[in-house]
Design an enzyme around this catalytic site. Structure first.
Site, PDB file in Angstrom:
ATOM      1  N   HIS A   1       1.305  11.267  -2.198  1.00 36.99           N
ATOM      2  CA  HIS A   1       0.090  11.096  -1.419  1.00 36.99           C
ATOM      3  C   HIS A   1      -0.628  12.440  -1.392  1.00 36.99           C
ATOM      4  O   HIS A   1      -0.163  13.381  -0.751  1.00 36.99           O
ATOM      5  CB  HIS A   1       0.422  10.625  -0.002  1.00 36.99           C
ATOM      6  CG  HIS A   1      -0.719   9.942   0.668  1.00 36.99           C
ATOM      7  ND1 HIS A   1      -0.736   9.654   2.019  1.00 36.99           N
ATOM      8  CD2 HIS A   1      -1.892   9.460   0.181  1.00 36.99           C
ATOM      9  CE1 HIS A   1      -1.866   9.041   2.328  1.00 36.99           C
ATOM     10  NE2 HIS A   1      -2.578   8.913   1.230  1.00 36.99           N
TER      11      HIS A   1
ATOM     12  N   GLU B   1       1.259  -0.123  -5.386  1.00 37.94           N
ATOM     13  CA  GLU B   1       0.290   0.951  -5.598  1.00 37.94           C
ATOM     14  C   GLU B   1       0.986   2.220  -6.077  1.00 37.94           C
ATOM     15  O   GLU B   1       2.074   2.565  -5.599  1.00 37.94           O
ATOM     16  CB  GLU B   1      -0.475   1.257  -4.311  1.00 37.94           C
ATOM     17  CG  GLU B   1      -1.564   2.306  -4.503  1.00 37.94           C
ATOM     18  CD  GLU B   1      -2.330   2.614  -3.233  1.00 37.94           C
ATOM     19  OE1 GLU B   1      -3.476   3.078  -3.344  1.00 37.94           O
ATOM     20  OE2 GLU B   1      -1.778   2.412  -2.132  1.00 37.94           O
TER      21      GLU B   1
ATOM     22  N   ASP C   1      -0.072   6.259  -6.751  1.00 37.27           N
ATOM     23  CA  ASP C   1      -1.002   7.384  -6.735  1.00 37.27           C
ATOM     24  C   ASP C   1      -0.470   8.454  -7.681  1.00 37.27           C
ATOM     25  O   ASP C   1       0.588   9.030  -7.434  1.00 37.27           O
ATOM     26  CB  ASP C   1      -1.131   7.967  -5.325  1.00 37.27           C
ATOM     27  CG  ASP C   1      -1.817   7.014  -4.356  1.00 37.27           C
ATOM     28  OD1 ASP C   1      -2.146   5.895  -4.775  1.00 37.27           O
ATOM     29  OD2 ASP C   1      -2.007   7.394  -3.194  1.00 37.27           O
TER      30      ASP C   1
ATOM     31  N   HIS D   1       0.851  -1.195   0.000  1.00 34.49           N
ATOM     32  CA  HIS D   1       0.000   0.000   0.000  1.00 34.49           C
ATOM     33  C   HIS D   1       0.882   1.238   0.000  1.00 34.49           C
ATOM     34  O   HIS D   1       1.892   1.295   0.708  1.00 34.49           O
ATOM     35  CB  HIS D   1      -0.895  -0.018   1.247  1.00 34.49           C
ATOM     36  CG  HIS D   1      -1.726   1.212   1.427  1.00 34.49           C
ATOM     37  ND1 HIS D   1      -1.526   2.100   2.462  1.00 34.49           N
ATOM     38  CD2 HIS D   1      -2.763   1.701   0.711  1.00 34.49           C
ATOM     39  CE1 HIS D   1      -2.409   3.081   2.373  1.00 34.49           C
ATOM     40  NE2 HIS D   1      -3.167   2.866   1.327  1.00 34.49           N
ATOM     41  N   ASN D   2       0.513   2.246  -0.812  1.00 33.55           N
ATOM     42  CA  ASN D   2       1.308   3.482  -0.885  1.00 33.55           C
ATOM     43  C   ASN D   2       2.801   3.159  -0.973  1.00 33.55           C
ATOM     44  O   ASN D   2       3.626   3.620  -0.169  1.00 33.55           O
ATOM     45  CB  ASN D   2       1.027   4.378   0.327  1.00 33.55           C
ATOM     46  CG  ASN D   2      -0.339   5.044   0.239  1.00 33.55           C
ATOM     47  OD1 ASN D   2      -1.020   4.974  -0.780  1.00 33.55           O
ATOM     48  ND2 ASN D   2      -0.746   5.683   1.319  1.00 33.55           N
TER      49      ASN D   2
ATOM     50  N   GLU E   1      -4.046   4.643  -8.671  1.00 35.94           N
ATOM     51  CA  GLU E   1      -5.037   5.569  -8.142  1.00 35.94           C
ATOM     52  C   GLU E   1      -4.829   6.871  -8.906  1.00 35.94           C
ATOM     53  O   GLU E   1      -3.859   7.589  -8.673  1.00 35.94           O
ATOM     54  CB  GLU E   1      -4.871   5.765  -6.635  1.00 35.94           C
ATOM     55  CG  GLU E   1      -5.984   6.609  -6.023  1.00 35.94           C
ATOM     56  CD  GLU E   1      -5.929   6.600  -4.502  1.00 35.94           C
ATOM     57  OE1 GLU E   1      -6.169   7.680  -3.923  1.00 35.94           O
ATOM     58  OE2 GLU E   1      -5.641   5.544  -3.915  1.00 35.94           O
TER      59      GLU E   1
END
Length: 553
Positions: free
Chosen positions: A204, A161, A163, A131-132, A238
């Site tokens: 983020h 992931e 973003d 995640h992230n 994302e």
């Protein structure tokens, strides 16, 4: 003397990667050569002599047949991995026990040489997920770096992931009173100029985290995706970018991942027509893009009868603050351009409303839920959730309030069949240790227990309410050469061993999903070569529905 056969040379990992938990570095499925313990202290040597004498009277370790039976029945080793001759007594036993093959790790736990292990549909596997991935610390002000992707991939992660946000516009952009230029077309000189001046970035959003280049992230993934395994890697996007920057994203990925990107043009069939996901074996050395799906304009009418997946989300990302919605919002114009959407071949992200929405039966869809949203679904329909995850992809991730990069306990999510339980790999905690236990010595893809797979019968209600019990006993003999913390004299060290058994308890499956932790520890003993004198820790009355999904830490 049972001598291990030759083991292939291992890739050199960064020092940071080798010191962190993660799970799933392919060459580690077989022990690393050269790890033999050179000397044994009396605290360890004397108990091993006692153990050898007991084994010799039972298995005749000085004979080849005795060695085979001991390796197979006691050590649970694949005897095909050894060149076995007649034994050489106690010295032979010590040489084996102090080698890499005497490790507590089960080197044959995963595929065990079964060539069909990776032939099941992709939804039948647990996938080591991050995640992230770009963050190195805190979720609000931690540093972002492309090294996060290298680190995770070399540690065995198979789902990362990204973003993505709009990069800074070119410094020579037009003034406000000039007519805005049209969006660049794929392959045009204008697009190439845009690529060099204003590319998408990774960060983020709405935090103090530093941005990094999307192109550099893709290059790091390309260079490290298939170093430790050739099984597929999933990129969970994302997307917060404009349409223009999405076109640039597509151009960058097509360039960086040339030859390894799984796109619709590389398939022998139409992914809309597939009735079952392909297997990991069929997608070796391929990168899969997980992204929100937008049906082509010509397919708008078809989407009404379920032929393709409409985008009914309020935004194009897997919003970490989103909640499960019981209402059915009207379809809104998609925010994902068709060129990017088409890259989501078998991993088309779809906004979750319920397990009965039309998209929930399309093989290529993926639901992404925060841990909080997942728990809400489990409370209302645990049976439906379990049965859904036998056939279709689901990804869960830590709730947005975990700003310190703490992690959810992955075990309850695995027990509900979630394939991608994304964790903050920068946080070395109990959850990452469980992830390491799940995926150690694997290729980052672990086949689910049989009743979790698509070929098994649907789960009835009674299956979640019944309980099985068991017990576990662990004997602690001795240790040696323990590291001494700063400020403590070696003679003052008083070590002990703490055990946590993570198993499932379901007193009421419709209201409750958690892991029960049974905890115990040995008595403390003195010194850096502790003798625990065969202390035994026993866990009695342990409820566990699936042994493969119960963990000892």
């Amino acid at each position: 003397m049972p001598k291990p056969k030759d083991v292939a040379a291992l890739p050199k990992l960064s020092s940071d990667a080798t010191k962190q938990a993660g799970g799933g570095v392919a060459p580690w499925r077989h022990p690393q050569p050269g790890l033999q313990v050179k000397t044994l202290e009396a605290a360890v040597l004397n108990p091993l002599r006692v153990i050898y004498n007991q084994l010799e009277s039972q298995y005749k370790l000085t004979t080849r047949q005795g060695l085979v039976e001991w390796l197979r029945d006691v050590q649970k080793e694949d005897v095909r991995s050894f060149d076995i001759a007649d034994g050489e007594g106690f010295n032979s036993f010590l040489e084996f026990m102090t080698s890499e093959w005497g490790s507590a790790q089960d080197w044959t736990r995963i595929s065990n040489g079964d060539p069909s292990y990776y032939d099941h549909p992709m939804s039948n596997y647990f996938i080591s997920s991050s995640h992230n991935t770009y963050l190195t610390g805190h979720q609000l002000y931690g540093e972002s770096t492309v090294e996060g992707y290298r680190n995770v991939l070399l540690r065995g992660g198979r789902c990362v992931e990204i973003d993505v946000w709009d990069g800074q516009p070119p410094s020579s952009s037009s003034s406000s009173d000039e007519e805005a230029p049209p969006p660049p077309q794929k392959g045009s000189n204008q697009l190439k100029k845009t690529l060099s001046q204003g590319e998408p970035v990774v960060l983020h959003g709405y935090t103090a985290t530093r941005e990094i280049s999307f192109r550099q992230v893709c290059e790091a993934i390309r260079d490290n995706a298939f170093v430790t395994s050739d099984l597929p890697v999933i990129l969970s996007l994302e997307v917060h970018t404009s349409h223009e920057q999405q076109e640039i994203m597509v151009e960058i990925m097509n360039t960086c991942f040339k030859g390894i990107l799984l796109g619709p043009d590389s398939l022998p069939h139409n992914p809309d027509e597939c009735t079952e996901l392909p297997s990991p074996n069929q997608l070796r050395n391929k990168i899969l893009i997980k992204v929100k799906y937008s049906p082509p304009k010509s397919a708008t009418e078809e989407s009404k009868n379920g032929a393709s997946i409409p985008d009914t989300s309020e935004n194009n990302s897997d919003d970490e603050t989103s909640k499960v919605r019981s209402n059915q919002p009207k379809s809104k114009p998609s925010k994902i351009v068709e060129a990017l959407s088409r890259l989501g071949v078998y991993t088309r992200s779809c906004h979750f409303k319920s397990l009965t929405q039309p998209e929930a039966t399309i093989p290529t869809h993926v639901f992404s839920l925060s841990e909080k949203a997942f728990m809400e679904v489990h409370k209302t329909d645990p049976i439906g959730l379990f049965n859904h995850n036998k056939h279709y992809f689901m990804r869960t991730y830590p709730k947005g309030t975990r700003v310190s990069s703490s992690n959810l306990d992955p075990a309850p999510f695995w027990r509900q069949g979630v394939q991608m339980v994304a964790l903050n790999w920068q946080k070395l905690d109990g959850s990452m240790m469980l992830n390491d236990a799940m995926f150690s010595n694997s290729d980052g893809w672990v086949l689910k227990p049989e009743r979790f797979r698509s070929a098994s019968m649907p789960l009835p209600v009674a299956s979640l309410t019944g309980q099985q019990t068991g017990s576990l006993s662990i004997e602690f003999i001795a240790g040696q050469d323990l590291p001494v913390p700063k400020g403590i004299k070696p003679e003052d060290l008083r070590p002990y061993v703490k055990c946590e058994l993570h198993v499932e308890t379901l007193p009421d499956a419709r209201r409750h999903v958690k892991s029960e932790e049974f905890k115990a520890k040995t008595k403390a003993v003195k010194g850096i070569h502790p003798s625990f004198a065969s202390q035994i820790i026993t866990f009695d009355g342990v409820p566990a529905l699936d042994r493969e999904l119960s963990f000892l830490r």
